[in-house]
Design a protein around this motif. Sequence first.
Motif, PDB file in Angstrom:
ATOM      1  N   ILE A  42       2.937  27.181  43.832  1.00  8.95           N
ATOM      2  CA  ILE A  42       3.335  28.042  42.715  1.00  8.95           C
ATOM      3  C   ILE A  42       3.361  27.237  41.424  1.00  8.95           C
ATOM      4  O   ILE A  42       2.803  27.649  40.396  1.00  8.95           O
ATOM      5  N   ALA A  43       4.020  26.084  41.466  1.00  6.30           N
ATOM      6  CA  ALA A  43       4.170  25.264  40.257  1.00  6.30           C
ATOM      7  C   ALA A  43       2.831  24.737  39.756  1.00  6.30           C
ATOM      8  O   ALA A  43       2.617  24.590  38.546  1.00  6.30           O
ATOM      9  N   GLY A  44       1.907  24.465  40.684  1.00  8.34           N
ATOM     10  CA  GLY A  44       0.616  23.923  40.282  1.00  8.34           C
ATOM     11  C   GLY A  44      -0.476  24.954  40.162  1.00  8.34           C
ATOM     12  O   GLY A  44      -1.615  24.623  39.817  1.00  8.34           O
ATOM     13  N   CYS A  73       5.528  35.639  51.859  1.00  9.34           N
ATOM     14  CA  CYS A  73       6.930  36.035  51.814  1.00  9.34           C
ATOM     15  C   CYS A  73       7.773  34.990  51.081  1.00  9.34           C
ATOM     16  O   CYS A  73       8.583  35.327  50.211  1.00  9.34           O
ATOM     17  N   ILE A  74       7.578  33.724  51.427  1.00  6.35           N
ATOM     18  CA  ILE A  74       8.335  32.648  50.773  1.00  6.35           C
ATOM     19  C   ILE A  74       7.994  32.598  49.285  1.00  6.35           C
ATOM     20  O   ILE A  74       8.870  32.405  48.431  1.00  6.35           O
ATOM     21  N   ARG A  75       6.718  32.798  48.966  1.00  9.12           N
ATOM     22  CA  ARG A  75       6.307  32.813  47.562  1.00  9.12           C
ATOM     23  C   ARG A  75       7.016  33.922  46.806  1.00  9.12           C
ATOM     24  O   ARG A  75       7.521  33.709  45.695  1.00  9.12           O
ATOM     25  N   PHE A  76       7.073  35.111  47.392  1.00  6.64           N
ATOM     26  CA  PHE A  76       7.752  36.229  46.744  1.00  6.64           C
ATOM     27  C   PHE A  76       9.225  35.904  46.509  1.00  6.64           C
ATOM     28  O   PHE A  76       9.769  36.169  45.426  1.00  6.64           O
ATOM     29  N   LEU A  77       9.883  35.341  47.526  1.00 10.22           N
ATOM     30  CA  LEU A  77      11.305  35.032  47.410  1.00 10.22           C
ATOM     31  C   LEU A  77      11.576  34.034  46.288  1.00 10.22           C
ATOM     32  O   LEU A  77      12.470  34.243  45.455  1.00 10.22           O
ATOM     33  N   LEU A  78      10.795  32.960  46.232  1.00  9.67           N
ATOM     34  CA  LEU A  78      11.018  31.923  45.219  1.00  9.67           C
ATOM     35  C   LEU A  78      10.676  32.419  43.818  1.00  9.67           C
ATOM     36  O   LEU A  78      11.420  32.188  42.861  1.00  9.67           O
ATOM     37  N   VAL A  79       9.539  33.101  43.696  1.00  8.99           N
ATOM     38  CA  VAL A  79       9.115  33.592  42.381  1.00  8.99           C
ATOM     39  C   VAL A  79      10.095  34.635  41.852  1.00  8.99           C
ATOM     40  O   VAL A  79      10.476  34.609  40.670  1.00  8.99           O
ATOM     41  N   SER A  80      10.519  35.544  42.710  1.00 10.99           N
ATOM     42  CA  SER A  80      11.448  36.589  42.272  1.00 10.99           C
ATOM     43  C   SER A  80      12.794  36.004  41.861  1.00 10.99           C
ATOM     44  O   SER A  80      13.374  36.401  40.842  1.00 10.99           O
ATOM     45  N   ALA A  81      13.294  35.056  42.657  1.00  9.84           N
ATOM     46  CA  ALA A  81      14.580  34.432  42.326  1.00  9.84           C
ATOM     47  C   ALA A  81      14.497  33.686  41.003  1.00  9.84           C
ATOM     48  O   ALA A  81      15.433  33.733  40.188  1.00  9.84           O
ATOM     49  N   VAL A 116      12.810  25.425  40.529  1.00  5.92           N
ATOM     50  CA  VAL A 116      12.977  26.613  39.696  1.00  5.92           C
ATOM     51  C   VAL A 116      12.464  26.405  38.272  1.00  5.92           C
ATOM     52  O   VAL A 116      11.831  27.299  37.687  1.00  5.92           O
ATOM     53  N   GLY A 117      12.695  25.216  37.704  1.00  7.61           N
ATOM     54  CA  GLY A 117      12.214  24.942  36.349  1.00  7.61           C
ATOM     55  C   GLY A 117      10.702  24.968  36.271  1.00  7.61           C
ATOM     56  O   GLY A 117      10.119  25.565  35.342  1.00  7.61           O
ATOM     57  N   GLN A 118      10.043  24.331  37.233  1.00  4.16           N
ATOM     58  CA  GLN A 118       8.583  24.305  37.253  1.00  4.16           C
ATOM     59  C   GLN A 118       7.999  25.696  37.491  1.00  4.16           C
ATOM     60  O   GLN A 118       6.980  26.061  36.908  1.00  4.16           O
TER      61      GLN A 118
END
Length: 204
Positions: A42-44, A73-81, A116-118
Amino acid sequence: MKFRFCGEGDCPDWVLAEIHSNLAVLGVEQLAEVAQHVAKCIAGGEEVPEDKVRAIFGITKGTMDSPKAAFACIRFLLVSAARFSTESSVFGTELQQLGLPKDHTTVMCRVLEEYVGQIRTKLRQSSLTINELENVTSSIPENTIDCVQLQLGIKNEIINGVPQRTTHAVNINRCDVPVLLKELKTIKAIMDGYDYEAKHSELK
């Protein structure tokens, strides 16, 4: 039930299903490793590292559906949060409410705090680049009359929650090509002349 990491909305059914069928049955160390890969992608702005994910799950090349779904699923959780500025403590509580074991939620919270910052920086940079047109090629389809086929290369088309490169073919009448080109040039001129920063400052 409403969740803060979903913007005070409902959790999508497919995410809930993946939490129960894939994430909850992973070992804690497996989840930590997969979540790290997801966060780095996600960050890159990278695509799914299929070889690494297959190795983590210990599966062969022909059976990637389940790991891809877990990755999405993990991508959705992290991006949404990250998008909805969800505190890690709230994020963890809500994941447990959705059925993720406590140790697993601790892993997800730790990854969120680390990246989260990235992730937010990447979201700001790519906020208008979903389904981004990357290239256009043309050809003359067989067995057609006065027809041109355009192949549209799309970058970051979201498929099952994961950004991917795709190609779409569109057939149009040859005489419509100049009209399409003229309209696209007009739209581009309008977009080039639009000063977002100035418009944004006027609204403050």
